[in-house]
Design a protein around this motif. Structure first.
Motif, PDB file in Angstrom:
ATOM      1  N   UNK A  91       0.799  -1.229   0.000  1.00  0.00           N
ATOM      2  CA  UNK A  91       0.000   0.000   0.000  1.00  0.00           C
ATOM      3  C   UNK A  91       0.828   1.273   0.000  1.00  0.00           C
ATOM      4  N   UNK A  92       2.015   1.211   0.605  1.00  0.00           N
ATOM      5  CA  UNK A  92       2.802   2.451   0.760  1.00  0.00           C
ATOM      6  C   UNK A  92       4.247   2.273   0.317  1.00  0.00           C
ATOM      7  N   UNK A  93       4.480   1.318  -0.581  1.00  0.00           N
ATOM      8  CA  UNK A  93       5.838   1.010  -1.004  1.00  0.00           C
ATOM      9  C   UNK A  93       6.568   2.157  -1.668  1.00  0.00           C
ATOM     10  N   UNK A  94       5.824   3.144  -2.184  1.00  0.00           N
ATOM     11  CA  UNK A  94       6.474   4.310  -2.777  1.00  0.00           C
ATOM     12  C   UNK A  94       6.951   5.298  -1.722  1.00  0.00           C
ATOM     13  N   UNK A  95       6.507   5.109  -0.477  1.00  0.00           N
ATOM     14  CA  UNK A  95       6.870   6.019   0.608  1.00  0.00           C
ATOM     15  C   UNK A  95       7.815   5.395   1.623  1.00  0.00           C
ATOM     16  N   UNK A  96       7.835   4.077   1.693  1.00  0.00           N
ATOM     17  CA  UNK A  96       8.623   3.373   2.712  1.00  0.00           C
ATOM     18  C   UNK A  96       9.464   2.295   2.041  1.00  0.00           C
ATOM     19  N   UNK A  97      10.746   2.255   2.381  1.00  0.00           N
ATOM     20  CA  UNK A  97      11.646   1.228   1.867  1.00  0.00           C
ATOM     21  C   UNK A  97      12.093   0.353   3.031  1.00  0.00           C
ATOM     22  N   UNK A  98      11.886  -0.944   2.899  1.00  0.00           N
ATOM     23  CA  UNK A  98      12.193  -1.886   3.975  1.00  0.00           C
ATOM     24  C   UNK A  98      13.475  -2.648   3.679  1.00  0.00           C
ATOM     25  N   UNK A  99      14.202  -2.994   4.733  1.00  0.00           N
ATOM     26  CA  UNK A  99      15.310  -3.936   4.630  1.00  0.00           C
ATOM     27  C   UNK A  99      15.493  -4.597   5.988  1.00  0.00           C
ATOM     28  N   UNK A 100      16.064  -5.803   5.957  1.00  0.00           N
ATOM     29  CA  UNK A 100      16.280  -6.548   7.193  1.00  0.00           C
ATOM     30  C   UNK A 100      17.760  -6.526   7.556  1.00  0.00           C
ATOM     31  N   UNK A 101      18.122  -7.219   8.600  1.00  0.00           N
ATOM     32  CA  UNK A 101      19.479  -7.109   9.144  1.00  0.00           C
ATOM     33  C   UNK A 101      20.497  -7.979   8.448  1.00  0.00           C
ATOM     34  N   UNK A 102      20.089  -9.098   7.855  1.00  0.00           N
ATOM     35  CA  UNK A 102      21.085 -10.101   7.475  1.00  0.00           C
ATOM     36  C   UNK A 102      21.193 -10.380   5.978  1.00  0.00           C
ATOM     37  N   UNK A 103      20.428  -9.689   5.163  1.00  0.00           N
ATOM     38  CA  UNK A 103      20.440  -9.961   3.727  1.00  0.00           C
ATOM     39  C   UNK A 103      21.585  -9.227   3.031  1.00  0.00           C
ATOM     40  N   UNK A 104      22.457  -9.978   2.357  1.00  0.00           N
ATOM     41  CA  UNK A 104      23.527  -9.355   1.568  1.00  0.00           C
ATOM     42  C   UNK A 104      22.948  -8.613   0.369  1.00  0.00           C
ATOM     43  N   UNK A 105      21.839  -9.119  -0.183  1.00  0.00           N
ATOM     44  CA  UNK A 105      21.218  -8.485  -1.348  1.00  0.00           C
ATOM     45  C   UNK A 105      20.685  -7.105  -0.974  1.00  0.00           C
ATOM     46  N   UNK A 106      19.980  -7.020   0.137  1.00  0.00           N
ATOM     47  CA  UNK A 106      19.419  -5.734   0.547  1.00  0.00           C
ATOM     48  C   UNK A 106      20.512  -4.754   0.954  1.00  0.00           C
ATOM     49  N   UNK A 107      21.554  -5.244   1.613  1.00  0.00           N
ATOM     50  CA  UNK A 107      22.653  -4.354   1.986  1.00  0.00           C
ATOM     51  C   UNK A 107      23.285  -3.749   0.735  1.00  0.00           C
ATOM     52  N   UNK A 108      23.595  -4.579  -0.259  1.00  0.00           N
ATOM     53  CA  UNK A 108      24.211  -4.081  -1.493  1.00  0.00           C
ATOM     54  C   UNK A 108      23.288  -3.093  -2.200  1.00  0.00           C
ATOM     55  N   UNK A 109      21.995  -3.382  -2.215  1.00  0.00           N
ATOM     56  CA  UNK A 109      21.026  -2.486  -2.850  1.00  0.00           C
ATOM     57  C   UNK A 109      21.007  -1.121  -2.178  1.00  0.00           C
ATOM     58  N   UNK A 110      20.959  -1.108  -0.857  1.00  0.00           N
ATOM     59  CA  UNK A 110      20.891   0.171  -0.143  1.00  0.00           C
ATOM     60  C   UNK A 110      22.206   0.945  -0.239  1.00  0.00           C
ATOM     61  N   UNK A 111      23.334   0.243  -0.229  1.00  0.00           N
ATOM     62  CA  UNK A 111      24.615   0.925  -0.389  1.00  0.00           C
ATOM     63  C   UNK A 111      24.707   1.565  -1.771  1.00  0.00           C
ATOM     64  N   UNK A 112      24.216   0.868  -2.799  1.00  0.00           N
ATOM     65  CA  UNK A 112      24.241   1.425  -4.154  1.00  0.00           C
ATOM     66  C   UNK A 112      23.338   2.643  -4.255  1.00  0.00           C
ATOM     67  N   UNK A 113      22.170   2.589  -3.647  1.00  0.00           N
ATOM     68  CA  UNK A 113      21.248   3.729  -3.675  1.00  0.00           C
ATOM     69  C   UNK A 113      21.848   4.925  -2.937  1.00  0.00           C
ATOM     70  N   UNK A 114      22.514   4.656  -1.826  1.00  0.00           N
ATOM     71  CA  UNK A 114      23.083   5.745  -1.039  1.00  0.00           C
ATOM     72  C   UNK A 114      24.231   6.443  -1.774  1.00  0.00           C
ATOM     73  N   UNK A 115      24.929   5.708  -2.621  1.00  0.00           N
ATOM     74  CA  UNK A 115      26.088   6.276  -3.303  1.00  0.00           C
ATOM     75  C   UNK A 115      25.734   6.887  -4.654  1.00  0.00           C
ATOM     76  N   UNK A 116      24.502   6.683  -5.109  1.00  0.00           N
ATOM     77  CA  UNK A 116      24.110   7.180  -6.446  1.00  0.00           C
ATOM     78  C   UNK A 116      23.711   8.663  -6.397  1.00  0.00           C
TER      79      UNK A 116
END
Length: 275
Positions: free
Chosen positions: A250-275
């Protein structure tokens, strides 16, 4: 305000096929400890700490069952303390730490920031300081033997996208909220951070696999079993997972979720932060 996505632990359990869905049955896979470092003015805020220098110096304090199950690799380069120093920042500027919960792979670095206030959901702090016998394996009292400045919080009617929440650190130029998501542990919580264009929700161990928020059946069988084994309340955990999926729908355009242990999500968020 700036947010850095760090990994402050390396875990190398055996059984890649069952834990990640890829690789051999006896191959190792990698899990991380996704932590946040928030720069706000002249202060730094950590969300979770992963392992700390005390765990590197004495990995035995993590306990044989944990070490056998997930094969942690504590190393100085992974600690939040050393990563902060490598950025040219002063670790003494870490004035606040917000923890999703106090499991040993999330709270090991508390002792590296002895002057920081540690913000935690009240039921979690009570359980960690006086754990029921069924919960003793998950907490390592040595990680807070230095006597942290605990700041325990209870819900008081505030809401965040339909969830109970506790707004934290009003004196800073960043909105941060503790969002109770109990189930994995007695007082487990997510940590919401307003990044301007969107909110980020660090879900801690509310879920474990990067596809789990799209489809609960996508979680590999071994990781699903692990969640059940280490969880405090499976029913509450599954209910909160479904609430998080509904939030994404319902609100995926406003909230981005990630968990503590996923290498995929960590890499995704690091790439977004550096772009």
């Amino acid at each position: 305000m700036k947010v850095h996505h760090l990994s402050c632990a390396t875990l190398c359990p055996v059984g890649a096929r069952f834990l990640s869905g890829q690789g051999g049955l006896l191959a190792t896979t990698k899990l991380v400890a996704h932590c946040l470092l928030i720069e706000s003015g002249d202060e730094l805020v950590l969300v979770d700490t992963g392992f700390g220098t005390g765990d590197v110096a004495n990995p035995g304090r993590l306990g044989q069952p944990f070490r056998a199950a997930v094969r942690p690799r504590p190393q100085l380069a992974d600690t939040a303390l050393h990563q902060i120093e490598a950025m040219g920042l002063d670790p003494s500027d870490v004035r606040h730490i917000v923890v999703t919960h106090l499991d040993l792979d999330h709270a090991g670095g508390l002792g590296d920031f002895p002057n920081a206030a540690v913000h935690v959901f009240a039921p979690e702090l009570a359980a960690a300081l006086s754990p029921p016998w069924t919960e003793r394996q998950r907490y390592v009292a040595g990680q807070w033997a230095h006597g942290p400045h605990w700041a325990e919080h209870a819900v008081a009617g505030e809401r965040w996208f339909g969830f109970d929440s506790v707004r934290l650190l009003d004196q800073l130029d960043v909105e941060i909220a503790l969002v109770p998501l109990v189930g994995h542990s007695i007082g487990h919580a997510g940590v919401a951070v307003n990044a301007g264009a969107h909110w980020m929700l660090h879900c801690g161990d509310a879920y474990f696999h990067h596809l789990e928020m799209a489809n609960p059946h996508s979680c590999p069988v071994g990781l699903r079993a692990f969640q059940n084994i280490v969880g405090h309340d499976a029913k509450a955990r599954r209910a909160n997972q479904e609430r998080l999926r509904e939030l994404v729908r319902r609100r995926g355009d406003e909230v981005r979720l990630f968990c503590a242990h996923s290498t995929v999500e960590l890499a995704r968020e690091q790439a977004r932060a550096s772009s």
